[in-house]
Write a protein that holds these residues in place. Structure first.
Motif, PDB file in Angstrom:
ATOM      1  N   UNK A 366      29.683 -43.277  -4.471  1.00 13.91           N
ATOM      2  CA  UNK A 366      31.049 -43.288  -4.973  1.00 13.91           C
ATOM      3  C   UNK A 366      31.285 -42.064  -5.851  1.00 13.91           C
ATOM      4  N   UNK A 367      32.566 -41.674  -5.970  1.00 17.08           N
ATOM      5  CA  UNK A 367      32.914 -40.507  -6.779  1.00 17.08           C
ATOM      6  C   UNK A 367      33.797 -40.944  -7.946  1.00 17.08           C
ATOM      7  N   UNK A 368      33.867 -40.096  -8.961  1.00 16.84           N
ATOM      8  CA  UNK A 368      34.695 -40.350 -10.140  1.00 16.84           C
ATOM      9  C   UNK A 368      35.019 -39.018 -10.792  1.00 16.84           C
ATOM     10  N   UNK A 369      36.138 -38.987 -11.496  1.00 19.39           N
ATOM     11  CA  UNK A 369      36.508 -37.809 -12.278  1.00 19.39           C
ATOM     12  C   UNK A 369      36.119 -38.061 -13.726  1.00 19.39           C
ATOM     13  N   UNK A 370      35.275 -37.195 -14.271  1.00 19.69           N
ATOM     14  CA  UNK A 370      34.821 -37.361 -15.653  1.00 19.69           C
ATOM     15  C   UNK A 370      35.732 -36.576 -16.587  1.00 19.69           C
ATOM     16  N   UNK A 371      36.326 -37.272 -17.541  1.00 21.85           N
ATOM     17  CA  UNK A 371      37.139 -36.640 -18.579  1.00 21.85           C
ATOM     18  C   UNK A 371      36.645 -37.101 -19.945  1.00 21.85           C
ATOM     19  N   UNK A 389      35.343 -40.769 -19.973  1.00 20.37           N
ATOM     20  CA  UNK A 389      36.047 -41.714 -19.118  1.00 20.37           C
ATOM     21  C   UNK A 389      35.783 -41.344 -17.660  1.00 20.37           C
ATOM     22  N   UNK A 390      35.318 -42.323 -16.901  1.00 16.36           N
ATOM     23  CA  UNK A 390      35.043 -42.124 -15.479  1.00 16.36           C
ATOM     24  C   UNK A 390      36.199 -42.741 -14.690  1.00 16.36           C
ATOM     25  N   UNK A 391      37.069 -41.896 -14.171  1.00 16.42           N
ATOM     26  CA  UNK A 391      38.259 -42.349 -13.458  1.00 16.42           C
ATOM     27  C   UNK A 391      37.913 -42.555 -11.992  1.00 16.42           C
ATOM     28  N   UNK A 398      34.458 -46.538 -19.188  1.00 18.79           N
ATOM     29  CA  UNK A 398      34.075 -45.695 -20.312  1.00 18.79           C
ATOM     30  C   UNK A 398      32.563 -45.754 -20.490  1.00 18.79           C
ATOM     31  N   UNK A 399      31.975 -44.594 -20.717  1.00 18.26           N
ATOM     32  CA  UNK A 399      30.529 -44.506 -20.911  1.00 18.26           C
ATOM     33  C   UNK A 399      30.228 -43.602 -22.093  1.00 18.26           C
ATOM     34  N   UNK A 400      29.186 -43.930 -22.800  1.00 20.80           N
ATOM     35  CA  UNK A 400      28.704 -43.024 -23.847  1.00 20.80           C
ATOM     36  C   UNK A 400      27.983 -41.852 -23.176  1.00 20.80           C
TER      37      UNK A 400
END
Length: 575
Positions: A366-371, A389-391, A398-400
């Motif tokens: 799976x893919x995600x946009x990290x902001x 934030x992994x969109x 949300x991840x640390x």
């Protein structure tokens, strides 16, 4: 100024005058004042927001609906001329916007009375409105009225509301006031917990909430312990004039209210303001995140949009003896399709955020946009905890940062990200999720204490046909306890699976049929069991015949239900 010494020997100052009583002016100060005026007059004037928009996009492309009767416009040859305006001119501009001849509309309180600018199905311009809230003002009712201009019934698309602020964090003081007043106005005018802001603001944006007040006390503690990097205790007291400690250097019991603290922060330099607000907002976010994860975050009314909703059962929980008003527990079967984020939108977000990165999980594919997300703060030491934030197409996580480095996520190029994201979006759109929910509705105040305390959200379920139900969600394992508190026999009202699930989760259920007893979870020798407390001694043979077993513990016979066959045994008991 002339310096003199009073009777106590304290040096003081007073305005200096000459022998004739005329004031004496400082020539250096006068020269500095004249130089400043000369410099200011040589600088180009700062245009107002309205004039800047007209200058940038051109008055032929911007429809202005305001109350001003004259304005300066730039002609094609670059010269400016004074243009007179009337109510008829504003109406013509509004009509040009609704017809699609002018793409931009600027309106104010004075010029927007009685007008509608939504994407009406009867108008030629049915494009989605992007409503930029530039100057919300101080009156929440006016703000709601302005927002309602672009959001009406009989419209092709719903608008996007975007409050506009500068990078000065002190401006959050004013945005917070609007958020708080919108919430209060919604509670007062609607008689329910639906906020007037309609979810426009995040709970962390309200700087006067209970989470903000608790965060401020933690900020004061960290300031007194010297664990903040923004400012020291002595410097903060000197700059703001707030006295936080007594003569012994101990924090006072009565600390300044948050409104006074926010007002004093506005007087600080911009850089210091931003640093203090970053620490303060991190403390608020820590509390809001904890409340959200625990299910205690009160966000007013959350609207659940579904494609189809079918009312399966309507159980009356209580009837008021005076008014006859009823409280109901509705069982509704809902079906809804997912609405994933499109590839174009996620790429626009990535292009507008310099810290964004395309990520892929090499285990799941799976893919995600990290902001970058708002950081948390460790309350005892004041240490910031960076987060990202992994969109995802259908949700955001949300991840640390240190957890991200130890996870299976890694960066990927834009082309591969786009291909996988498009595939996930198409797959998500084909999924139709079906579930059964229970909603407590009707007169809820008398039974509020019986409803679950670990889920405080009020929800509105709206289907595609426009039907809606408003109330509080009640999960399966809460239903038996709700019936028990209200004195309703749940033996015939609930399925056996719900009873077994509720007891296993730690709920206690009282039943009256076939005889009075309490079904509860007990711990015996470190292992959980389902116990039938209060069972009559003359019914022990029958209970054993349906699968129960007994043990004498501390000279008392106790009846238990085998965990492996709990549903079957409870089904025979409640039948």
């Amino acid at each position: 100024m002339r310096v003199f010494t009073d009777d106590t020997g304290t040096p003081r100052s007073m305005p200096m005058v000459d022998d004739n009583g005329h004031p004496v002016y400082n020539p250096e100060a006068q020269a500095a004042r004249d130089a400043l005026i000369e410099k200011l007059c040589a600088m180009p004037p700062i245009m107002s927001a309205l004039d800047a928009l007209l200058e940038h996009f051109g008055h032929d492309n911007v429809a202005e609906v305001t109350g001003r009767t004259k304005r300066l416009i730039s002609a094609s040859d670059g010269r400016q001329k004074l243009e007179s305006r009337s109510a008829r001119t504003s109406r013509a501009d509004a009509a040009a916007f609704m017809a699609g001849n002018k793409r931009i509309l600027v309106f104010s309180d004075a010029g927007g009375t009685g007008r509608s600018y939504h994407a009406s199905l009867d108008a030629a311009n049915q494009e989605q409105r992007v409503h930029l809230l530039l100057e919300p003002g101080w009156r929440a009712d006016r703000a709601i009225q302005g927002l309602g201009r672009t959001h009406r019934t009989h419209q092709a698309t719903t608008p996007l509301f975007r409050p506009v602020t500068t990078d000065c964090k002190g401006e959050l003081r004013f945005t917070s006031t609007i958020a708080r007043r919108l919430d209060s106005l919604g509670a007062l005018t609607r008689g329910q917990r639906q906020t007037g802001g309609q979810g426009l603001f995040d709970p962390a944006d309200n700087l006067e909430s209970e989470y903000a007040r608790a965060a401020l006390l933690s900020w004061f503690d960290l300031l007194a312990m010297g664990k903040l990097t923004s400012v020291t205790l002595d410097d903060f007291q000197h700059r703001t004039g707030l006295e936080l400690v007594d003569k012994d250097g101990v924090l006072k019991d009565e600390m300044p209210p948050i409104q006074r603290w926010l007002n004093r922060i506005l007087a600080l330099p911009i850089a210091l303001q931003n640093t203090i607000f970053d620490e303060f907002l991190a403390l608020i976010e820590t509390r809001v995140s904890a409340a959200r994860e625990a299910g205690r975050l009160d966000v007013g009314v959350e609207t659940i949009m579904v494609d189809k909703a079918t009312l399966i059962e309507d159980s009356v929980l209580r009837t008021d003896p005076l008014t006859g008003a009823t409280s109901h527990l509705l069982t509704i079967e809902i079906a809804r399709r997912r609405n994933p984020v499109s590839l174009d939108r996620i790429l626009r977000i990535a292009d507008g955020d310099g810290s964004a990165a395309f990520m892929i999980n090499h285990k799941s594919g799976k893919v995600a946009l990290r902001t970058r997300a708002r950081a948390l703060m460790e309350e005892k030491e004041g240490t910031p905890i960076p987060r990202v934030e992994m969109m995802r197409p259908t949700r955001s996580d949300y991840m640390r940062e240190h957890d991200l480095f130890e996870s299976s996520w890694e960066e990927v190029d834009r082309q591969a990200f786009s291909a996988i994201w498009s595939t996930e979006v198409e797959a998500a759109r084909q999924i139709v999720e079906s579930e059964t929910v229970r909603l407590a509705t009707g007169l809820l105040l008398p039974i509020w204490s019986a409803l679950p305390s670990d889920h405080l959200a009020v929800n509105r379920i709206v289907d595609a046909e426009g039907r809606s139900w408003l109330g509080r969600l009640v999960f399966d394992d809460h239903v038996p306890q709700l019936y028990t508190k209200l004195g309703i026999d749940c033996a015939g009202a609930l399925p056996v699976e719900a009873v077994a699930k509720a007891v296993t989760a730690g709920r206690t259920i009282d039943i009256s049929r076939p005889f009075a007893l309490t079904i509860r979870r007990s711990l015996v020798n470190g292992s959980p069991r389902i116990e039938l407390a209060g069972a009559p001694h003359d019914r022990l043979p029958w209970l054993k015949s349906i699968g129960c077993f007994t043990e004498v513990i501390q000279y008392r016979t106790r009846v238990f239900v085998p965990m492996g066959s709990a549903e079957a045994v409870l089904g025979l008991l409640l039948a």
